[in-house]
Design an enzyme around this catalytic site. Structure first.
Site, PDB file in Angstrom:
ATOM      1  NE  ARG A  37       8.603   6.077  -0.174  1.00 21.70           N
ATOM      2  CZ  ARG A  37       9.804   6.307  -0.628  1.00 21.70           C
ATOM      3  NH1 ARG A  37      10.471   7.352  -0.208  1.00 21.70           N
ATOM      4  NH2 ARG A  37      10.345   5.497  -1.492  1.00 21.70           N
TER       5      ARG A  37
ATOM      6  N   GLY B 268       0.821  -1.220   0.000  1.00 24.32           N
ATOM      7  CA  GLY B 268       0.000   0.000   0.000  1.00 24.32           C
ATOM      8  C   GLY B 268       0.848   1.260   0.000  1.00 24.32           C
TER       9      GLY B 268
ATOM     10  CG  ASP C  74       5.366  -3.465  -5.044  1.00 23.61           C
ATOM     11  OD1 ASP C  74       5.976  -4.493  -5.373  1.00 23.61           O
ATOM     12  OD2 ASP C  74       5.897  -2.549  -4.410  1.00 23.61           O
ATOM     13  CG  ASN C  75       7.777  -0.952  -7.549  1.00 24.51           C
ATOM     14  OD1 ASN C  75       6.952  -0.347  -6.875  1.00 24.51           O
ATOM     15  ND2 ASN C  75       8.964  -1.292  -7.086  1.00 24.51           N
TER      16      ASN C  75
ATOM     17  CG  ASP D 168       7.067   3.032  -7.325  1.00 24.41           C
ATOM     18  OD1 ASP D 168       6.644   4.210  -7.301  1.00 24.41           O
ATOM     19  OD2 ASP D 168       6.666   2.156  -6.552  1.00 24.41           O
TER      20      ASP D 168
ATOM     21  CE  LYS E 212       8.114   7.450  -4.401  1.00 27.85           C
ATOM     22  NZ  LYS E 212       8.613   6.892  -5.671  1.00 27.85           N
TER      23      LYS E 212
ATOM     24  N   GLY F 263       7.190   7.297   6.319  1.00 25.48           N
ATOM     25  CA  GLY F 263       6.317   8.013   5.388  1.00 25.48           C
ATOM     26  C   GLY F 263       7.007   9.138   4.641  1.00 25.48           C
TER      27      GLY F 263
HETATM   28  P1  AMP Z   1       9.062   0.894  -2.983  1.00 27.11           P
HETATM   29  O1  AMP Z   1      10.275   0.078  -2.677  1.00 27.11           O
HETATM   30  O2  AMP Z   1       9.319   2.378  -2.974  1.00 27.11           O
HETATM   31  O3  AMP Z   1       8.352   0.445  -4.209  1.00 27.11           O
HETATM   32  O4  AMP Z   1       8.065   0.683  -1.758  1.00 27.11           O
HETATM   33  C1  AMP Z   1       7.627  -0.577  -1.340  1.00 27.11           C
HETATM   34  C2  AMP Z   1       6.652  -0.412  -0.208  1.00 27.11           C
HETATM   35  O5  AMP Z   1       7.271   0.193   0.927  1.00 27.11           O
HETATM   36  C3  AMP Z   1       5.447   0.451  -0.519  1.00 27.11           C
HETATM   37  O6  AMP Z   1       4.340  -0.071   0.169  1.00 27.11           O
HETATM   38  C4  AMP Z   1       5.851   1.794   0.044  1.00 27.11           C
HETATM   39  O7  AMP Z   1       4.735   2.603   0.360  1.00 27.11           O
HETATM   40  C5  AMP Z   1       6.597   1.377   1.291  1.00 27.11           C
HETATM   41  N1  AMP Z   1       7.578   2.384   1.713  1.00 27.11           N
HETATM   42  C6  AMP Z   1       8.740   2.693   1.110  1.00 27.11           C
HETATM   43  N2  AMP Z   1       9.393   3.653   1.781  1.00 27.11           N
HETATM   44  C7  AMP Z   1       8.615   3.989   2.830  1.00 27.11           C
HETATM   45  C8  AMP Z   1       8.737   4.934   3.903  1.00 27.11           C
HETATM   46  N3  AMP Z   1       9.793   5.724   4.032  1.00 27.11           N
HETATM   47  N4  AMP Z   1       7.732   4.996   4.806  1.00 27.11           N
HETATM   48  C9  AMP Z   1       6.658   4.197   4.689  1.00 27.11           C
HETATM   49  N5  AMP Z   1       6.496   3.286   3.723  1.00 27.11           N
HETATM   50  C10 AMP Z   1       7.458   3.176   2.796  1.00 27.11           C
HETATM   51 MG    MG Z   2       6.722   0.924  -5.155  1.00 26.17          MG
END
Ligand code: AMP
Ligand code: MG
Length: 503
Positions: free
Chosen positions: A103, A100, A262-263, A272, A123, A136
């Site tokens: 952030r 989900g 998810d990406n 992403d 973001k 976040g």
């Molecule tokens: P990502 O690696 O950016 O594709 O993120 C994978 C998951 O981790 C997603 O659910 C993001 O919302 C969550 N996420 C990444 N960085 C953060 C953060 N700093 N705080 C909260 N959730 C994060």
């Molecule tokens: Mg992502």
């Protein structure tokens, strides 16, 4: 939403109207969570995309004057209905049932000047119910990296989410070190991911999968709704868009780095930008991401990973395909099995253009792969080989400059002789061919060492290198003699071997 919600931090404000027309928010409650951005202490607008703002009809003076407050989430524009979306995903092959927007916050949707619906998302705007252990937040470096690279992709003609604004928050974020925080405003055709389908499928919530599929069809493929098998047609359309997208990545030497489900956006946009990077020297095994230990998302693996991800989407859609599961499964399999051929067709079409071939010959694919093989063995720079070959198309002497890129020039000589014979059979005039090649072979890509240097300077408060790069990358196909050195690959000492998510 009433007027009092306009000012998230209580300040007095203009009634800024983005003309939101929000639809995702109207989907059932289990699709998202309502959440407000968390205000930050000292927002400062550090980048703003006027051309994009104009195409979104957001470029009024109020927007820019209020940019720091708006694009940090401190002030909500009228009509915003902020939500964090639910999704799941396979990360490096391992299924995580709940990810989900941890952030990110969707402010709402607007209809742009081309009548396309676009998500406006912040973001790095603070914690949400999906944040798990995360803060976040996002740091200036990764925010500006996404800004630079996504806008470069757009200029290169590769489908992508866009960057509207970057705001420094004035607050620290804590990673391996303390870094300055930032918020990116991302614009996307939608944020529906393969992982969004997986979120509901994993819960056995077939009604939600159907509802999401209907929504996605209405938003991205409205013509398919009337088809006898709309969900199969939808899977086919998503696969087609991915085949085109990944071929586009391969043409410019882009490595996404985290092709988790998810990406992967069902819109077919690159989404992403984490540890992504452009390849300098051609090597199909290139990996930049510090977390990709097995090379799962290496350059040459990207088409195969796309199929793997599409298989996960197909599994989610199975209950909608046919009452007889086996029949549905066979239909989906046929779509997935067609992917490599579709990809090859897109790839070949683009590679022919890169080599200035306006006609097709039976052994083109082998001929092109032989060049790649010579580039690999000779350690040639991917981007420069094609760019300089464009010049060589009209000037025999320019071939020496291509040759100079290869550590095994003899192999290149043999290949280039065949290229001369091959192009001699083409109807086009050499000058025309060279111009067509320069229009698809960029002189400038966001080379990692330049990106890293621009981000380091920005972290130290100097935005000039970022601005230079951003301006240059808006016109990647035009020579620029003042900045010619930006076209060059890194010296051995400047080479960047690893990139980081920075999450
Ligand atoms: P990502 O690696 O950016 O594709 O993120 C994978 C998951 O981790 C997603 O659910 C993001 O919302 C969550 N996420 C990444 N960085 C953060 C953060 N700093 N705080 C909260 N959730 C994060
Ligand atoms: Mg992502």
């Amino acid at each position: 939403m009433d007027e009092t919600a306009i000012n998230n931090n209580g300040g007095a404000g203009l009634r800024l109207d983005f003309r939101f027309d929000n639809t995702y928010r109207r989907l059932p409650e289990r699709f998202h969570a309502s959440v407000l951005p968390q205000p930050v202490s000292a927002p400062r607008l550090i980048a703003f995309n006027h051309a994009l703002a104009d195409s979104l009809r957001l470029d009024g003076p109020g927007v820019l004057a209020d940019g720091a407050a708006l694009f940090s989430g401190n002030r909500l524009p009228y009509g915003a209905e902020p939500i964090a979306a639910a999704y799941a995903g396979h990360q490096f092959g391992r299924f995580v049932p709940q990810l989900g927007d941890g952030r990110a916050i969707l402010l709402g949707e607007v209809i742009d000047r081309h009548d396309r619906r676009q998500d406006i998302q912040l973001k790095g705007s603070g914690r949400t119910p999906f944040s798990r252990r995360g803060d976040g937040r996002a740091a200036v470096g990764p925010v500006l990296r996404e800004y630079l690279v996504s806008e470069a992709m757009q200029a290169l003609g590769v489908p992508t989410t866009r960057a509207l604004a970057a705001v420094a928050t004035g607050e620290p974020v804590y990673r391996e070190t303390v870094l300055p925080g930032a918020v990116l405003t991302r614009v996307a055709a939608s944020h529906i991911r393969v992982g969004t389908f997986q979120f509901f499928a994993a819960r056995g919530d077939v009604e939600a999968v159907r509802c999401l599929a209907d929504y996605a069809i209405a938003r991205h493929d409205p013509a398919l709704a009337a088809q006898p098998q709309p969900y199969l047609a939808f899977l086919t359309a998503v696969a087609q868009r991915q085949a085109r997208l990944i071929a586009g990545w391969m043409h410019v030497g882009f490595i996404h780095g985290v092709m988790n489900t998810d990406n992967m956006a069902i819109s077919g946009e690159t989404i992403d930008y984490g540890p992504c990077a452009f390849m300098d020297m051609y090597d199909p095994a290139t990996v930049f991401s510090s977390i990709d230990h097995g090379g799962r998302y290496a350059f040459a693996n990207q088409p195969a990973i796309a199929v793997w991800n599409l298989c996960r989407l197909a599994e989610c859609l199975l209950p909608l395909l046919d009452p007889d599961r086996e029949v549905g499964s066979n239909q989906a399999t046929a779509v997935l099995e067609a992917f490599p051929y579709q990809f090859e067709a897109f790839w070949l079409e683009g590679m022919r253009q890169k080599l200035g071939l306006a006609t097709a010959e039976a052994d083109d694919s082998t001929f092109i792969r032989e060049l790649l093989d010579v580039m690999h063995r000779g350690g040639a720079d991917y981007t420069l080989t094609f760019r300089r070959l464009s010049d060589a198309a009209e000037d025999d002497c320019a071939a020496d400059r291509v040759r100079a890129l290869f550590s095994l020039p003899h192999d290149f000589d043999q290949w280039v002789d065949r290229w001369r014979q091959r192009t001699a059979r083409e109807p086009r005039h050499p000058g025309e061919r060279a111009a067509a090649m320069r229009a698809v072979n960029p002189a400038f890509i966001p080379r990692n060492h330049r990106v890293e240097a621009a981000l380091s300077a920005a972290i130290d408060g100097d935005l000039q290198p970022f601005e230079t790069l951003r301006t240059l990358l808006q016109r990647p196909f035009e020579d620029n003699s003042a900045l010619a050195h930006y076209a060059e690959p890194p010296a051995a000492t400047d080479r960047v071997y690893q990139t980081f998510c920075g999450t």
